[in-house]
Design an enzyme around this catalytic site. Structure first.
Site, PDB file in Angstrom:
ATOM      1  N   TRP A  33      20.403 -10.041  21.372  1.00 21.92           N
ATOM      2  CA  TRP A  33      20.287 -11.022  20.284  1.00 21.92           C
ATOM      3  C   TRP A  33      19.680 -12.344  20.742  1.00 21.92           C
ATOM      4  CZ3 TRP A  33      22.937 -15.079  22.104  1.00 21.92           C
ATOM      5  CH2 TRP A  33      23.993 -14.817  22.985  1.00 21.92           C
ATOM      6  N   ASN A  34      19.680 -12.639  22.055  1.00 15.35           N
ATOM      7  CA  ASN A  34      19.313 -14.007  22.465  1.00 15.35           C
ATOM      8  C   ASN A  34      17.816 -14.293  22.361  1.00 15.35           C
ATOM      9  OD1 ASN A  34      18.769 -12.393  24.664  1.00 15.35           O
ATOM     10  ND2 ASN A  34      19.536 -13.828  26.180  1.00 15.35           N
ATOM     11  N   LYS A  66      16.148  -0.248  19.090  1.00 11.16           N
ATOM     12  CA  LYS A  66      17.463  -0.526  18.498  1.00 11.16           C
ATOM     13  C   LYS A  66      17.824  -1.975  18.846  1.00 11.16           C
ATOM     14  CE  LYS A  66      21.578  -0.452  19.775  1.00 11.16           C
ATOM     15  NZ  LYS A  66      21.894  -1.727  19.116  1.00 11.16           N
ATOM     16  N   PRO A  67      17.574  -2.893  17.892  1.00 12.29           N
ATOM     17  CA  PRO A  67      17.903  -4.293  18.173  1.00 12.29           C
ATOM     18  C   PRO A  67      19.394  -4.541  18.029  1.00 12.29           C
ATOM     19  CG  PRO A  67      16.978  -4.081  15.964  1.00 12.29           C
ATOM     20  CD  PRO A  67      17.031  -2.698  16.548  1.00 12.29           C
ATOM     21  N   GLY A  72      20.485  -6.587  28.459  1.00 13.40           N
ATOM     22  CA  GLY A  72      21.836  -6.891  28.009  1.00 13.40           C
ATOM     23  C   GLY A  72      22.777  -7.002  29.196  1.00 13.40           C
ATOM     24  N   SER A  73      24.036  -6.722  28.950  1.00 17.55           N
ATOM     25  CA  SER A  73      25.033  -6.956  30.004  1.00 17.55           C
ATOM     26  C   SER A  73      24.965  -5.896  31.108  1.00 17.55           C
ATOM     27  CB  SER A  73      26.437  -6.953  29.396  1.00 17.55           C
ATOM     28  OG  SER A  73      26.782  -5.636  29.031  1.00 17.55           O
ATOM     29  N   GLU A  78      17.367  -4.825  32.409  1.00 20.43           N
ATOM     30  CA  GLU A  78      17.327  -6.279  32.658  1.00 20.43           C
ATOM     31  C   GLU A  78      18.716  -6.784  32.282  1.00 20.43           C
ATOM     32  OE1 GLU A  78      17.471  -9.848  32.048  1.00 20.43           O
ATOM     33  OE2 GLU A  78      15.857  -9.762  30.545  1.00 20.43           O
ATOM     34  N   LEU A  79      19.529  -7.046  33.301  1.00 22.53           N
ATOM     35  CA  LEU A  79      20.974  -7.220  33.077  1.00 22.53           C
ATOM     36  C   LEU A  79      21.396  -8.666  33.315  1.00 22.53           C
ATOM     37  CD1 LEU A  79      21.991  -3.833  34.764  1.00 22.53           C
ATOM     38  CD2 LEU A  79      21.387  -4.275  32.373  1.00 22.53           C
ATOM     39  N   CYS A 110      19.699 -15.019  30.158  1.00 25.40           N
ATOM     40  CA  CYS A 110      20.107 -14.401  31.431  1.00 25.40           C
ATOM     41  C   CYS A 110      19.615 -15.203  32.622  1.00 25.40           C
ATOM     42  CB  CYS A 110      19.540 -12.993  31.548  1.00 25.40           C
ATOM     43  SG  CYS A 110      19.964 -11.977  30.171  1.00 25.40           S
ATOM     44  N   GLU A 125      28.979 -15.465  34.426  1.00 26.73           N
ATOM     45  CA  GLU A 125      27.947 -16.040  33.563  1.00 26.73           C
ATOM     46  C   GLU A 125      28.648 -16.722  32.377  1.00 26.73           C
ATOM     47  OE1 GLU A 125      25.496 -12.843  32.103  1.00 26.73           O
ATOM     48  OE2 GLU A 125      23.690 -14.041  32.204  1.00 26.73           O
TER      49      GLU A 125
END
Ligand code: SIN
Length: 481
Positions: free
Chosen positions: A151-152, A175-176, A229-230, A251-252, A285, A382
């Site tokens: 979402w960011n 899939k957003p 995401g996470s 990409e975490l 991130c 974080e």
């Protein structure tokens, strides 16, 4: 203001699909519903994969110049519609309009970049060990791919995956996040108008994200997944990918150190710290999470940073002059509060901010904490919020060990005028992205990605398209026949 009802985009058709219900998209600044969306189900995702499967061979064999043209037209349409796209983004995500406009431009830059890269998917010839043979290396699209996006950055994190996929000749199911699906639908509209063949792109969103993702992960026809995401979810997807041996780009999470040495240009370091910390309200991130400042300039740095951050205007991102919007949801505010309270309880000093009185909208004010140490949550996890946690240090060796003492390795920043130190840190910091005297290194032509638990693979740059290409080699015999 309502944006109305949106639909999923499955196989080139705007549809409610199999959804029996809708879900609401909420403006984090007002907590009002701004749109409703059909709540996609597993069978909608399956329909999107079926559509991609039907068109994949034709798309893979299309001419690179034609794919490049579609990307270029889509980029141009994004620029023409920047005001509309930015407003939608601000309303669903919260970031101030100026930043949303910046993100639209950033998102379009990936389309431009990969339109060019589509034309440069080169192979190789390799000297063979026999006069009668030739060895050729060919690149082919990996096939159907899927993007699970956060979402960011509701637009840029899609185009950073979609553009190289399309350039390489891959189809993609996006899939957003269900928190910010509207920018994804707006992008799908643009690609439809740009002439993308039906089925090459689908956008499917629902509130049961694990169930939708599972359909993608279980389907052998999907050959690659790209996720931002996470780290926690990234690990689950990586495990699931093993069963069908899918390629993964992950990409975490990050936990970026921002280091300021006493020989740095102090004004520039402060300015970059503000940009790096406050971009997206600290919800990126690559946001500076731990700010390390050498002891001799520590007090000055803290004062200057606090003055600069106190001057920022918090509010609804649609309003003029606002440069700090709301966080994405109530839970995000709670997490920031928890981090600040923990730091204060352990001895940190609140220089500005530090409490949220907001009753409407998910706001948290710019906050500067001084005398932070490594027992505090702000230096261990974080924070994903507008909190600048400033830690003093004495030596280069000490700060490198602080910076590397984490499982994360996405972005690190450091400010110094010593060129030897620039290289020493570049080599010793265990991070994929290094900003030396630069708090904003992200750009389409550079390889974005992390090491350690921050991920696998690179996005953007000449390397980004390779993630969507398989290498084949052709051994050709009978040359002397
Ligand atoms: C992210 O936070 O995941 C992306 C940030 C960027 O592209 O700079």
């Amino acid at each position: 203001m309502e944006l109305g009802t949106y639909q999923n985009f499955i196989g080139g058709v705007w549809t409610d699909g199999d959804a029996k219900e809708t879900f609401a998209v909420v403006n984090p600044a007002t907590e009002e519903t701004i749109a409703t969306v059909p709540n996609a189900t597993a069978s909608d995702v399956k329909a999107a994969i079926d559509a991609a499967h039907a068109v994949q061979p034709e798309w893979a064999d299309s001419v690179a110049a034609d794919r490049a043209k579609i990307l270029r037209v889509a980029a141009q349409l994004m620029r023409e519609r920047v005001e509309h796209l930015a407003r939608v983004m601000t309303m669903e995500e919260g970031k101030p309009l100026a930043e949303a406009r910046g993100e639209v431009a950033y998102a379009a830059s990936f389309l431009d970049w990969f339109a060019e890269e589509a034309m440069r998917v080169y192979g190789d010839t390799i000297p063979s060990s026999s006069r009668d043979k030739r060895i050729l290396v060919l690149k082919r699209p990996v096939g159907i791919t899927a993007a699970i996006t956060p979402w960011n950055f509701p637009s840029a994190m899609i185009t950073r995956k979609l553009a190289p996929a399309l350039a390489a000749g891959c189809t993609m199911i996006v899939k957003p996040s269900e928190l910010t699906p509207l920018s994804a639908f707006e992008l799908a509209r643009i690609f439809e108008e740009a002439g993308l063949p039906k089925g090459v792109l689908s956008v499917v969103v629902g509130t049961d994200a694990p169930a939708l993702a599972k359909v993608i992960m279980d389907d052998f026809r999907v050959r690659k997944i790209s996720f931002t995401g996470s780290t926690e979810v990234g690990k689950i997807l990586m495990r699931q990918a093993a069963d069908t041996v899918k390629r993964v780009s992950l990409e975490l999470g990050g936990h970026a150190p921002f280091i300021v040495f006493e020989d740095a240009n102090l004004e520039a370091a402060v300015e970059n710290a503000v940009t790096c910390k406050m971009r997206g309200m600290g919800e990126t991130c690559v946001s500076a999470n731990r700010i390390y400042v050498q002891r001799s300039i520590y007090a000055d740095f803290v004062d200057m940073l606090a003055n600069r951050m106190a001057a920022m205007k918090v509010g609804n991102g649609l309003e003029d002059g606002v440069n700090v919007g709301p966080l994405i949801e109530r839970a995000a505010v709670e997490k920031v509060k928890r981090h600040v309270e923990d730091a204060v309880a352990k001895g940190a000093r609140v220089i500005i901010g530090g409490t949220s009185e907001s009753t409407r909208g998910y706001f948290y004010p710019p906050t500067v904490l001084a005398d932070v140490d490594h027992t505090m949550l702000v230096t261990q996890e974080e924070t994903f919020g507008p909190v600048a946690a400033v830690v003093p240090f004495d030596t280069e060796e000490e700060v490198i060990s602080y910076a590397n003492n984490t499982e994360y390795g996405l972005a690190a920043y450091y400010f110094t005028r010593d060129i030897g130190r620039v290289f020493r840190l570049a080599e010793q910091l265990e991070y994929g992205i290094l900003g030396a005297n630069d708090g904003m290194p992200s750009t389409a032509q550079a390889p974005f990605g992390g090491v350690k638990s921050s991920g696998i693979g690179r996005e953007g740059s000449k390397y980004g398209i390779q993630e969507y290409l398989d290498i084949k080699y052709l051994s050709l015999g009978g040359i002397l026949d």
